[in-house]
Each structure stands twice: as C-alpha cells, then as structure tokens.
Scaffold this motif. Structure first.
Motif, mmCIF file in Angstrom:
data_model
loop_
_atom_site.group_PDB
_atom_site.id
_atom_site.type_symbol
_atom_site.label_atom_id
_atom_site.label_comp_id
_atom_site.label_asym_id
_atom_site.label_seq_id
_atom_site.Cartn_x
_atom_site.Cartn_y
_atom_site.Cartn_z
ATOM 1 N N PRO A 10 0.844 -1.197 0.000
ATOM 2 C CA PRO A 10 0.000 0.000 0.000
ATOM 3 C C PRO A 10 0.883 1.251 0.000
ATOM 4 C CG PRO A 10 -0.328 -1.303 2.018
ATOM 5 C CD PRO A 10 0.870 -1.846 1.319
ATOM 6 N N TYR A 12 0.890 5.541 -0.136
ATOM 7 C CA TYR A 12 0.253 6.850 -0.155
ATOM 8 C C TYR A 12 1.346 7.897 0.010
ATOM 9 C CZ TYR A 12 -2.753 10.745 1.198
ATOM 10 O OH TYR A 12 -3.367 11.962 1.266
ATOM 11 N N GLU A 14 4.440 8.035 -1.433
ATOM 12 C CA GLU A 14 5.687 7.327 -1.127
ATOM 13 C C GLU A 14 6.696 7.472 -2.254
ATOM 14 O OE1 GLU A 14 6.264 6.203 1.750
ATOM 15 O OE2 GLU A 14 4.432 5.411 2.664
ATOM 16 N N ASP A 44 -2.723 4.522 -3.370
ATOM 17 C CA ASP A 44 -3.942 4.898 -2.657
ATOM 18 C C ASP A 44 -4.182 6.410 -2.811
ATOM 19 O OD1 ASP A 44 -6.062 5.018 -0.974
ATOM 20 O OD2 ASP A 44 -4.927 4.722 0.867
ATOM 21 N N GLY A 74 -7.646 4.884 2.016
ATOM 22 C CA GLY A 74 -7.098 4.405 3.291
ATOM 23 C C GLY A 74 -6.342 3.096 3.129
ATOM 24 N N LYS A 75 -5.433 2.840 4.076
ATOM 25 C CA LYS A 75 -4.582 1.652 3.982
ATOM 26 C C LYS A 75 -5.391 0.358 4.013
ATOM 27 C CE LYS A 75 -0.671 -0.754 5.955
ATOM 28 N NZ LYS A 75 0.208 -1.014 7.072
ATOM 29 N N ASP A 95 4.797 -2.609 4.061
ATOM 30 C CA ASP A 95 4.780 -1.151 3.857
ATOM 31 C C ASP A 95 5.914 -0.718 2.940
ATOM 32 O OD1 ASP A 95 2.691 -1.051 5.558
ATOM 33 O OD2 ASP A 95 3.687 0.102 7.136
ATOM 34 N N ALA A 96 5.715 0.434 2.294
ATOM 35 C CA ALA A 96 6.713 0.916 1.333
ATOM 36 C C ALA A 96 7.818 1.714 2.011
ATOM 37 C CB ALA A 96 6.025 1.783 0.284
ATOM 38 N N GLN A 99 9.742 0.262 7.019
ATOM 39 C CA GLN A 99 9.536 -0.059 8.437
ATOM 40 C C GLN A 99 9.239 -1.540 8.616
ATOM 41 O OE1 GLN A 99 6.721 3.170 9.725
ATOM 42 N NE2 GLN A 99 8.207 3.296 11.372
ATOM 43 N N GLU A 206 6.816 10.964 5.423
ATOM 44 C CA GLU A 206 6.416 10.999 6.831
ATOM 45 C C GLU A 206 5.180 10.145 7.077
ATOM 46 O OE1 GLU A 206 4.221 15.310 6.756
ATOM 47 O OE2 GLU A 206 6.409 15.216 6.821
HETATM 48 N N1 UDP Z 1 -0.865 4.136 3.488
HETATM 49 C C1 UDP Z 1 -1.866 3.988 2.530
HETATM 50 N N2 UDP Z 1 -2.984 4.786 2.607
HETATM 51 C C2 UDP Z 1 -3.153 5.725 3.581
HETATM 52 C C3 UDP Z 1 -2.130 5.821 4.574
HETATM 53 C C4 UDP Z 1 -1.019 5.021 4.497
HETATM 54 O O1 UDP Z 1 -1.756 3.160 1.627
HETATM 55 O O2 UDP Z 1 -4.170 6.405 3.580
HETATM 56 C C5 UDP Z 1 0.350 3.289 3.411
HETATM 57 C C6 UDP Z 1 1.661 4.056 3.466
HETATM 58 O O3 UDP Z 1 2.065 4.478 2.190
HETATM 59 C C7 UDP Z 1 2.624 3.021 4.046
HETATM 60 C C8 UDP Z 1 1.712 2.202 4.968
HETATM 61 O O4 UDP Z 1 0.374 2.450 4.529
HETATM 62 O O5 UDP Z 1 3.180 2.162 3.050
HETATM 63 C C9 UDP Z 1 1.889 2.597 6.428
HETATM 64 O O6 UDP Z 1 1.707 3.976 6.593
HETATM 65 P P1 UDP Z 1 2.577 4.840 7.602
HETATM 66 O O7 UDP Z 1 4.023 4.542 7.387
HETATM 67 O O8 UDP Z 1 2.125 6.251 7.454
HETATM 68 O O9 UDP Z 1 2.078 4.271 8.991
HETATM 69 P P2 UDP Z 1 2.993 3.851 10.246
HETATM 70 O O10 UDP Z 1 4.111 3.000 9.726
HETATM 71 O O11 UDP Z 1 3.468 5.135 10.833
HETATM 72 O O12 UDP Z 1 2.051 3.091 11.135
#
Ligand code: UDP
Ligand code: MG
Length: 317
Positions: A10, A12, A14, A44, A74-75, A95-96, A99, A206
């Motif tokens: 997913p 967003y 990135e 997304d 949304g994710k 995730d992209a 992390q 971010e």
């Molecule tokens: N993401 C998405 N849609 C959204 C928000 C986030 O596809 O509306 C993706 C984002 O690109 C990433 C993953 O979900 O690959 C996790 O997001 P983020 O790193 O912001 O979350 P965290 O790691 O802080 O929980």
C-alpha cells in the motif's frame, strides 16, 4: 514449477521511499531463487509522483504490477484491493517505507515451508522514535481490545505478514466495509507464528497517522470487534434503575414518616445531570454501532480503481 509470492504494497505519497524499497526487494528476491516474487503496488490516491514511480518500475521490470485508486481510500482499502488481486501461492502485506524490513522475507518463507504454520506475522518489540504518550495509549488499546473481543491482537503487531493462499481467501471473504485488519487476521484463525523485531524508522517521507487518526482507528477497532461497550451501557442502565427504585422507596417511606421538608434541590439537580450524562454517553455508544451498521448496509465499494498495469484486475469491490 516455482512457487509464487505476491507482495502487496500500500502506498500513499511514497515517491521518495518506493525506489529504495524496490531496490531492497530486488536484493532479497535474488536470495530467493526458488520463488517467483512479484510486487503488487497499490497507489492509494497519492498526491505526489508515486504513480509515476510505479509506472516507471512496471515498465522496466515485469515483476512489478500496480493498481491506482481514483482517490485516497485508506490503507485498509489498499490492503483489501491487494488481497482481491494477489495471485501468489504466498501473499505478504508490506509497507513501502522500509519499516517492515524486506530482509525478513526469506526467514518468513522458510518458516511457512518447513514448519506447520499458515502465516508468519511480525511484531515490533521496541517503540523507539515514538512519543511515550502514544506508546502508552497503544498499550492500553491492546489490553482493552484483548479483554473485550475475540479478535486476539498481539501488542506491537504490524500488518506485515506472509500467508498461504487459503488464508488470503478467508480474508477476501471477510468483505465488511469497516475493516480492521489486525482484528480480521486474528478472527479468521489459522496458525500464526510471531516474529519479533526491533522498530525501524521510515526511510523517507512521513507517517500518515496523527494522534487523533490513531485514536479514531482504535475506537473503530473496538466497535468492529466487540459488543462489550453496548453490554456495559445496558448494565449501567440496569444498575441505575435499581438504585432509582430503592431511592423512590426511601423517599416514600420518609414522606410518610417525617412529612416533606423542602430541601435537597442541589442534590436533585446533581442526580438529574449525572443520569442525563450517562444517558447521552450510552446513546453515543449505540450511535457508534448504528453508524457502522449504516455504512455496512449501504454496501458501498471498498475501493475504485482508476488505472492499473494489468487488464484483469478487480476494479471495484
Ligand atoms: N498508506 C496507505 N494509505 C493511507 C495511509 C497510508 O496506503 O491512507 C500506506 C503508506 O504508504 C505506508 C503504509 O500504509 O506504506 C503505512 O503507513 P505509515 O508509514 O504512514 O504508517 P505507520 O508506519 O506510521 O504506522
Ligand atoms: Mg510507516
């Protein structure tokens, strides 16, 4: 024939992380000679150049496929679109932003191949780089949801997990509109092995989560996987009815025995306000469930695809 692995990513906004992520996956894929690895990138509704990066990657590498939404859904929706379109024998969500370290994939595949598990999930055991107040709320959330629901969510669980085809089909069948994947993964069952790892900070860009965003997401998680708040509301109502019943008895007896001295205005108002507050709270809880039901019965699609690299994708679901 080689077994196939689909990585659902997913994305967003990135554009900065995606090339780094792609390189890391290529390095891992070289190690995994026994498998055909393919990437299913989900755009997304990014507002930056993410889609262009995806198109470039897909043009230069036939293992890269992409799906681009008509807006930000949304994710959860992005992951669902991934599950609906992933064709691999093994499927992972990752995730992209790096992390979820792609370097864990060989170990995860080995576990599924050699041991009797249906999925390998990851949990971070440290929360370095996160504000302490956020970690505290996160820990509280896991404690509450595990007490009052059957979703069985591990503290620190990430969405990063590798699973067999059978599990993917179960997830696709869970077509509810209000999705909370951590709960869904737990609810469908299957044998899961948990891999602990140290938290990694994102390489670029971010996080999309604000504190309130996370707070609302956790309330969603509770409402989606537990009816306990409704039971608590009914129980509170019952307790107050009983108390009121005995108070009425007390007042009648006092009136008969001692007459009716005018006093207690302040305490009466306090009681009225208190009960009024509880009533509104309970109505609010019912409202939360009603709102979810409303969205659920409308049966709106989870996502809408505007463009994709392949013709045969599920465009609206
Ligand atoms: N993401 C998405 N849609 C959204 C928000 C986030 O596809 O509306 C993706 C984002 O690109 C990433 C993953 O979900 O690959 C996790 O997001 P983020 O790193 O912001 O979350 P965290 O790691 O802080 O929980
Ligand atoms: Mg992240």
């Amino acid at each position: 024939m080689k077994q196939t692995v689909t990585l659902i990513v997913p994305c967003y906004n990135e554009e900065a992380s995606l090339p780094i992520f792609y390189k890391a996956v290529c390095d891992v894929a070289r190690e995994l000679e026994g498998y055909d690895i393919s990437l299913l990138l989900i755009n997304d509704g990014s507002k930056d150049g993410t889609l262009n990066v995806m198109k470039q990657l897909a043009a230069q590498d036939s293992r890269v496929h992409y799906i681009s939404f008509s807006r930000n859904f949304g994710k959860e929706a992005a992951m669902y679109a991934g599950f609906c379109n992933a064709r691999g024998d093994y499927v992972a969500v990752i995730d992209a932003d790096m992390q979820d370290p792609p370097s864990l994939l060989p170990q995860m595949l080995r576990i599924l191949k050699e041991e009797e598990y249906d999925s390998v999930a990851t949990r971070r055991v440290t929360r370095d780089g996160e504000p302490p107040i956020r970690s505290w709320f996160a820990r509280m959330f896991y404690r509450i949801i595990n007490t009052i629901s059957e979703a069985d969510i591990v503290d620190g669980a990430r969405d990063f997990r590798l699973m067999r085809r059978e599990m993917v089909e179960a997830i696709v069948a869970m077509s509810e509109y209000n999705r909370f994947s951590k709960g869904i993964f737990g609810w469908i069952g299957f044998k899961t092995k948990w891999l602990p790892y140290k938290n990694v900070e994102r390489v670029a860009g971010e996080t999309k989560w604000s504190f309130w965003g996370l707070f609302k997401y956790s309330i969603d998680g509770i409402v989606n996987f537990s009816q306990a708040p409704l039971s608590i509301a009914s129980l509170t109502g019952l307790v107050f009815t009983l108390i009121a019943f005995f108070m009425i008895l007390f007042i009648i007896v006092r009136k008969i025995l001692f007459g009716d001295p005018v006093a207690g205005w302040a305490s009466t108002i306090c009681v009225i306000l208190f009960i009024g507050g509880i009533q509104l709270l309970c109505m609010g809880i019912i409202g939360q469930y009603l709102a979810k039901t409303y969205l659920e019965v409308k049966k709106r699609p989870h996502y809408i695809v505007a463009q994709s690299s392949d013709e045969d994708v599920v465009r609206v679901k």
